[in-house]
Each structure stands twice: as structure tokens, then as C-alpha cells.
Design a protein around this motif. Structure first.
Motif, mmCIF file in Angstrom:
data_model
loop_
_atom_site.group_PDB
_atom_site.id
_atom_site.type_symbol
_atom_site.label_atom_id
_atom_site.label_comp_id
_atom_site.label_asym_id
_atom_site.label_seq_id
_atom_site.Cartn_x
_atom_site.Cartn_y
_atom_site.Cartn_z
ATOM 1 N N THR A 104 0.837 -1.197 0.000
ATOM 2 C CA THR A 104 0.000 0.000 0.000
ATOM 3 C C THR A 104 0.866 1.239 0.000
ATOM 4 N N GLY A 115 0.229 5.919 -7.782
ATOM 5 C CA GLY A 115 -0.754 4.933 -7.349
ATOM 6 C C GLY A 115 -1.023 4.947 -5.852
ATOM 7 N N ALA A 169 -2.907 4.929 -2.476
ATOM 8 C CA ALA A 169 -4.208 4.425 -2.050
ATOM 9 C C ALA A 169 -4.897 5.393 -1.097
ATOM 10 N N ARG A 170 -4.106 6.149 -0.347
ATOM 11 C CA ARG A 170 -4.676 7.118 0.599
ATOM 12 C C ARG A 170 -3.745 8.313 0.709
ATOM 13 N N ALA A 203 -8.203 7.555 -5.000
ATOM 14 C CA ALA A 203 -7.469 7.499 -3.739
ATOM 15 C C ALA A 203 -8.318 8.044 -2.600
ATOM 16 N N GLU A 204 -8.268 7.384 -1.451
ATOM 17 C CA GLU A 204 -8.911 7.939 -0.262
ATOM 18 C C GLU A 204 -8.178 9.224 0.134
#
Length: 304
Positions: A2, A80, A82-83, A104-105
Motif C-alpha cells: 500500500t 498509485g 491508495a490514501r 485514492a482515499e
């Protein structure tokens, strides 16, 4: 793996007050690859910290520099993530949500954020409490004390005297009302009855010279330390007295007993330094703050 992005662009005091959130984010994502997006003055400091796998310092290109903006946009999109934890929460950093991509968060105040900081009191909270509220809204509930053993450096070459007081007479040049008059700092230095070390950046060198004119034995380190060395000097000081400035925040975070001087231009309820032993002395206007009042607070801070 992640990929997590943390955004904190500036300024020094804000970066220092983000140490706690940085530590909390790392503890919440122990196996993630965490990137900090910041600006050049803070790159080396962030790379020495234990919370990031990667540090990008191209986080604030001039909007008129279209190639630089596009390079940042493409870099953010390709990564890329994720958050994203936007700890800057500015109009600029909120725009970066579109660079990163809507998938993305996002923790922050950007429109459409998946984990918005929607507390209506956020602008009335101290920076530390405001950022904790933001992280709670993103699911982070544990806030371990940040390890700061890395915030040290070799300062043997500076010849620091024993039991010295660190004076930080500078502040933002764009906000002169945040500066206690240098003549009063010089008077204070002469009255403290302990060795004096003067810290700050190259722009504070003229202020150091004014103090040395009153107290020739004062040691001038302005422009001679990087940020970790400044923290290391503060670690070894008996006390620190400074204006509301980034170096004063750094000294407090490093564990130095710190007296921060405030006037009308900033509110300590929102941005006072945090540390093991911090006192705040506020006077309206700051320029009229008597030297005797500072001496009294400094004496109490240093244990008499």
C-alpha cells in the motif's frame, strides 16, 4: 504494498507540530510505503525522520511554471497512492486531489474527500488538536508520542558553553509584529547572568550582531546550523527564549525548556509551541513587553 502520501509543505513551525501526526500515520500503516510531499527546506529533516520511506520536495511549484506543475501532477498520478493525508489543508494542497486521482482515499478538506475533516470548530483549535481531529475522522485513534531521538546532530565544533541560554530573536520577515525588539533581546542577554548563544538563519545575523554589541561574549550561530543541528543545540541549552517562530517550535520539540513570546499577530491558543517544558508570555503589543517580565518567566522556567 500500500502506498500512502502525506502532504506537509511548510512552514517550519507547522512541520514540527506535525511530528505527532507523522508518527500516528506511520503507526497506523506499519507495512505501507509512505511518501512525504514537502518543499526543499525540509527535505533533509524529513529524510532523517523515521516515519517516511520516501521524501519528495517538489510540492510547491509556482502555478505559472506550467512544466513544473505538470511534472508534479504526472508524478502524483503515476504513484498509485491508495490514501492521502493532507496535513497542509490549504487551497493548493486540496487541488492536488485531482492530480492524485479521485480513486485514492483523501483525508483533508478537499471537496469530495472520502475522509473529510468536517469539524466546524477546526479553525478555532490548536494545530495539534485540529490535526488529531482530522486523523480521527480518517480512522486513526492511537497517537503515540513521536520518537525524537533522531532529532540530534554533532555540534561539538560549535564550542557550546555550559548552562547557556539560547536566544531566537528572529521571526517571519513578512510579520514584523511577531518580533520582540532586538534592543530588548540585547538587554535580556546582558541580564540573564548565564552564557548566551544566538540561533537562527542567515537573515538573523544582523540581530545577533546587535546582541553582541551589548554582550560581546555571546556566541553567534545564526546561519551556521541546519535544522537538526539547531535542535541539537537546543537539546543542550538550559533554556530557550524566542519569538513565535519555527526555530522556537523546534527548540520546544527538542525538549529544551522554552519561553515563547507572543503579541497581537498570532494567537498562542492556536499555535503555541508544544514540548516537555513550554511557557508562553503574551503582551499587547509585543514591542512593549518589559524585559523584567521576560526575566521573571525565564527564571521560573529554568528553576530559579
Amino acid at each position: 504494498m500500500t502506498r500512502i502520501l502525506v502532504i506537509k509543505l511548510a512552514a517550519l513551525g507547522d512541520v514540527v507540530q506535525a511530528f505527532g501526526p507523522f508518527a500516528a500515520i506511520r503507526a497506523h500503516h506499519p507495512g505501507a510505503h509512505i511518501t512525504l510531499l514537502t518543499t526543499p527546506p525540509f527535505r533533509a529533516l524529513a529524510e532523517a525522520a523515521p516515519w517516511f520511506d520516501e521524501v519528495w520536495s517538489d510540492g510547491r511549484p509556482d502555478w505559472t511554471n506550467i512544466p513544473a506543475v505538470l511534472r508534479l501532477a504526472f508524478r502524483l498520478r503515476r504513484a498509485g497512492f491508495a490514501r492521502v493525508y493532507d496535513l497542509q489543508t490549504s487551497s493548493r494542497s486540496s487541488r492536488y486531489r485531482w492530480f492524485v486521482g479521485a480513486a485514492a482515499e483523501w483525508s483533508g478538506i478537499a471537496r469530495g474527500a472520502s475522509h473529510p475533516d468536517a469539524d466546524p470548530r477546526r479553525d478555532f483549535l490548536h494545530t495539534v488538536e485540529r490535526q488529531r481531529g482530522q486523523l480521527r475522522a480518517a480512522g486513526i485513534a492511537d497517537f503515540p508520542a513521536p520518537a525524537l531521538d533522531w532529532l540530534d546532530s554533532d555540534v561539538a565544533g560549535f564550542g557550546l558553553p555550559e548552562g547557556f541560554a539560547l536566544l531566537l530573536p528572529g521571526a517571519s520577515p513578512l510579520r514584523p509584529a511577531k518580533r520582540w525588539p532586538i534592543a530588548r533581546f540585547a538587554e535580556l542577554a546582558a541580564a540573564l547572568d548565564r552564557p548566551i548563544v544566538i540561533g537562527g538563519g542567515p537573515a538573523e545575523a544582523p540581530l545577533a550582531r546587535e546582541i553582541q554589541a551589548r554582550l560581546p561574549g555571546a556566541l553567534d550561530l545564526t546561519g551556521r546550523t541546519d535544522l537538526r543541528q539547531l535542535a541539537a543545540v537546543a537539546r543542550r541549552a538550559a533554556l530557550c527564549i524566542g519569538n513565535d517562530s519555527g526555530p522556537t517550535h523546534m527548540a520546544a520539540a527538542a525538549g529544551c525548556p522554552t519561553l515563547a513570546l507572543f503579541g497581537d499577530d498570532s494567537d498562542p491558543a492556536l499555535c503555541a509551541p508544544r514540548g516537555q517544558a513550554v511557557r508562553v508570555l503574551r503582551h499587547h503589543p509585543l514591542a512593549a513587553l518589559p524585559v523584567d517580565a521576560v526575566l521573571q518567566e525565564a527564571s521560573a522556567l529554568a528553576g530559579g
